[in-house]
Every structure is written in C-alpha cells, then in structure tokens.
Design a protein around this motif. Structure first.
Motif, PDB file in Angstrom:
ATOM      1  N   ASN A  13      41.864  74.729  18.772  1.00  0.00           N
ATOM      2  CA  ASN A  13      42.724  73.781  19.487  1.00  0.00           C
ATOM      3  C   ASN A  13      41.955  72.777  20.338  1.00  0.00           C
ATOM      4  O   ASN A  13      42.554  71.986  21.061  1.00  0.00           O
ATOM      5  CB  ASN A  13      43.734  74.531  20.360  1.00  0.00           C
ATOM      6  N   GLY A  14      40.628  72.821  20.277  1.00  0.00           N
ATOM      7  CA  GLY A  14      39.829  71.824  20.970  1.00  0.00           C
ATOM      8  C   GLY A  14      39.378  72.188  22.368  1.00  0.00           C
ATOM      9  O   GLY A  14      38.747  71.368  23.053  1.00  0.00           O
ATOM     10  N   ASP A  15      39.649  73.399  22.836  1.00  0.00           N
ATOM     11  CA  ASP A  15      39.214  73.778  24.181  1.00  0.00           C
ATOM     12  C   ASP A  15      37.689  73.771  24.302  1.00  0.00           C
ATOM     13  O   ASP A  15      37.147  73.465  25.368  1.00  0.00           O
ATOM     14  CB  ASP A  15      39.763  75.160  24.552  1.00  0.00           C
ATOM     15  N   ASP A  16      36.984  74.107  23.220  1.00  0.00           N
ATOM     16  CA  ASP A  16      35.525  74.036  23.254  1.00  0.00           C
ATOM     17  C   ASP A  16      35.038  72.590  23.184  1.00  0.00           C
ATOM     18  O   ASP A  16      34.012  72.235  23.773  1.00  0.00           O
ATOM     19  CB  ASP A  16      34.918  74.839  22.100  1.00  0.00           C
ATOM     20  N   VAL A  17      35.775  71.745  22.481  1.00  0.00           N
ATOM     21  CA  VAL A  17      35.416  70.329  22.373  1.00  0.00           C
ATOM     22  C   VAL A  17      35.340  69.692  23.759  1.00  0.00           C
ATOM     23  O   VAL A  17      34.442  68.890  24.047  1.00  0.00           O
ATOM     24  CB  VAL A  17      36.430  69.576  21.488  1.00  0.00           C
ATOM     25  N   CYS A  37      44.172  70.223  13.863  1.00  0.00           N
ATOM     26  CA  CYS A  37      43.421  68.964  13.797  1.00  0.00           C
ATOM     27  C   CYS A  37      44.245  67.811  14.361  1.00  0.00           C
ATOM     28  O   CYS A  37      43.736  66.976  15.113  1.00  0.00           O
ATOM     29  CB  CYS A  37      43.015  68.654  12.353  1.00  0.00           C
ATOM     30  N   LYS A  38      45.514  67.765  14.014  1.00  0.00           N
ATOM     31  CA  LYS A  38      46.389  66.707  14.519  1.00  0.00           C
ATOM     32  C   LYS A  38      46.502  66.780  16.040  1.00  0.00           C
ATOM     33  O   LYS A  38      46.456  65.750  16.738  1.00  0.00           O
ATOM     34  CB  LYS A  38      47.770  66.820  13.878  1.00  0.00           C
ATOM     35  N   ALA A  39      46.642  68.001  16.572  1.00  0.00           N
ATOM     36  CA  ALA A  39      46.757  68.172  18.021  1.00  0.00           C
ATOM     37  C   ALA A  39      45.477  67.722  18.731  1.00  0.00           C
ATOM     38  O   ALA A  39      45.539  67.084  19.789  1.00  0.00           O
ATOM     39  CB  ALA A  39      47.060  69.638  18.347  1.00  0.00           C
TER      40      ALA A  39
END
Length: 269
Positions: A13-17, A37-39
């Motif tokens: 979900n992108g928390d590491d990003v 990916c969309k989120a």
C-alpha cells in the motif's frame, strides 16, 4: 550513504515508499495487486509527476518477461495476496487476477543501479534474490523476509559481510518514534504497522558477521522477520563461541543453498 535508487519489490500500500522517498533520489515500486497500485499512484501523484517514483503493476518472476500470470488477491487482507495458488480450503478468500510478469533483474537494469532493494513477495523472496545475483546485480544493501533458510543462504553465498534482523511484529512499536538519516540530516519518522521498517544505518539491531548471525536467526526462528544484509556496514566483533562453530554452520548453509538450486533446476526441467 544517501540518494540513488531504491527498489521496493512487494510495494503493497506504499507505506514503505513514504520512507524510501526520504532516503533516495528515486524509488521504483513493484506490486502485482492492481488495486494497491492505483491507491499508491493517487497517494503519491506529485512524486510520480516529478519522476521520483515509478509504480510498476507487474508480478516479479523468474519466468520470461511479458507473460501473463495468475495472481491471487486476498479479499479482506491485502498483505496476504500471493502469486502461488491458494490452498483449496482457503480458495474462497482470494480473487484471481491476471498480471504481466517481469524478471527483477530486468526491472533494475531499466531503472538504474540499486542503492537498496527490499524483497517482500510472500514466498518468492529466495527465488528473486537468486535471479538478481545470477544476473550480476549485488545491491550494497538488501533485505528479504526469512520464511526460508534459503534467503539467508543466498545472501551469504553472495558475499554480504554484515547482517541484521528486523522483526515485523515489533516495527510499529520499536520504531514508532524513530530518527532516520536523510540527505537533509536526521529526521523523525513514524513507521506504520505492517511496514517493512528501516534499513541500513536506521536499523537499531546489532549488525553481525554471517557466522554469528546464523545463531541469531536460529534463536529468533524463521517467519515474519526481515534479514538485512550489507556490503559496507562493519559488523560488531564476533563472540568467541561463534568463530569456532560458525565455519561449520556456514558450510552447512552453503550446502543447503546448493541443494536448493539443484531442486529449482530439477523443477524447471
């Protein structure tokens, strides 16, 4: 060491990003779940527009790139989504989607030499490590989940000299109010639950040589724990007991790796 390119293999979900963007000039996130990916694309629209983040909706595989593969998204818990077909008794909990696959080494060659690679692919970690190492790619820093001893053996065989362990269950508590190193100096950062947590100098656990770390891993056990490996961090001095017994266990780890590779080769025939 700051800047460079960070690869988030298993972006979720992108928390590491969010953390990696503070550490690198560019982040490449790879995720097979199209909804996630969309989120992430919506969450980090500005960073994508600026060229600092690339999101790839593909499944990493050792198969030829461009093929379509079945990926199984969990209906209620996205962190359980996986490339392998679920067991029959759990099949109703998943939804099958079709995604294109890419070799991890090709992704790296497309986007630049890595400063750090995170591998979190629900059982595919060892295969991904072996694929990039066979391609001659050896990131200065790398991490992978320790669900199999094959992960440790692959990292040892690749010549990494310092190892540390990050327990997934404790990340949100241990690193709730952490300070991280960035190109703009030290900065406060809150690591969320289910994130992979810190890497490199931001890790608070002791860095150990491969032989000593073998005992640390054996004591902690396999599971939701990330093995971190580095070429340039200096490990702490090894205790005397590790040097005498360590050579034997290290040889066993390498023997296991050879057996694992032979098994994979036999399955590919």
């Amino acid at each position: 060491m700051q800047g460079g390119v960070i690869y988030d293999f298993g972006m979720n979900n992108g928390d590491d990003v969010e953390y990696y963007l503070l550490k690198a000039d560019k982040v490449v996130g790879v995720e097979a779940n199209p909804a996630l990916c969309k989120a992430v694309e919506e969450r980090f629209a500005q960073e994508i527009a600026a060229g600092r983040l690339v999101v790839l909706n593909v499944a990493l595989s050792t198969e030829d790139s461009g093929r379509s593969l079945d990926f199984y998204t969990h209906k209620t818990n996205h962190v359980l989504s996986q490339l392998a077909a679920p067991d029959l008794e759990n099949a109703e909990e998943f939804e099958r989607v079709e995604v294109l696959c890419r070799r991890p080494s090709e992704v790296i060659r497309d986007h630049g030499a890595p400063r750090y690679v995170k591998v979190d692919l629900e059982g595919m970690d060892g295969a991904v490590l072996r694929e990039i190492f066979r391609a001659g790619i050896h990131p200065p820093e790398i991490s992978a989940e320790s669900h199999s001893i094959d992960v440790y053996a692959a990292l040892v065989d690749a010549g990494y000299k310092a190892f540390s362990l990050v327990d997934g269950w404790s990340v949100a508590e241990k690193y709730r109010d952490a300070f991280i190193e960035t190109s703009n100096g030290r900065q406060a950062f809150h690591f969320k639950a289910h994130s992979a947590g810190p890497f490199g100098a931001d890790v608070r656990s002791e860095w150990q040589d491969p032989e000593t770390f073998f005992y640390t891993l054996a004591s902690a056990g396999l599971g939701w724990k990330d093995i971190h490996a580095s070429y340039f961090i200096e490990p702490a001095p090894a205790p005397s007991f590790g040097k005498r017994l360590g050579r034997q266990t290290l040889a066993l780890a390498r023997q296991f790796l050879r057996g694992a590779r032979a098994y994979v080769s036999s399955k590919d025939r």
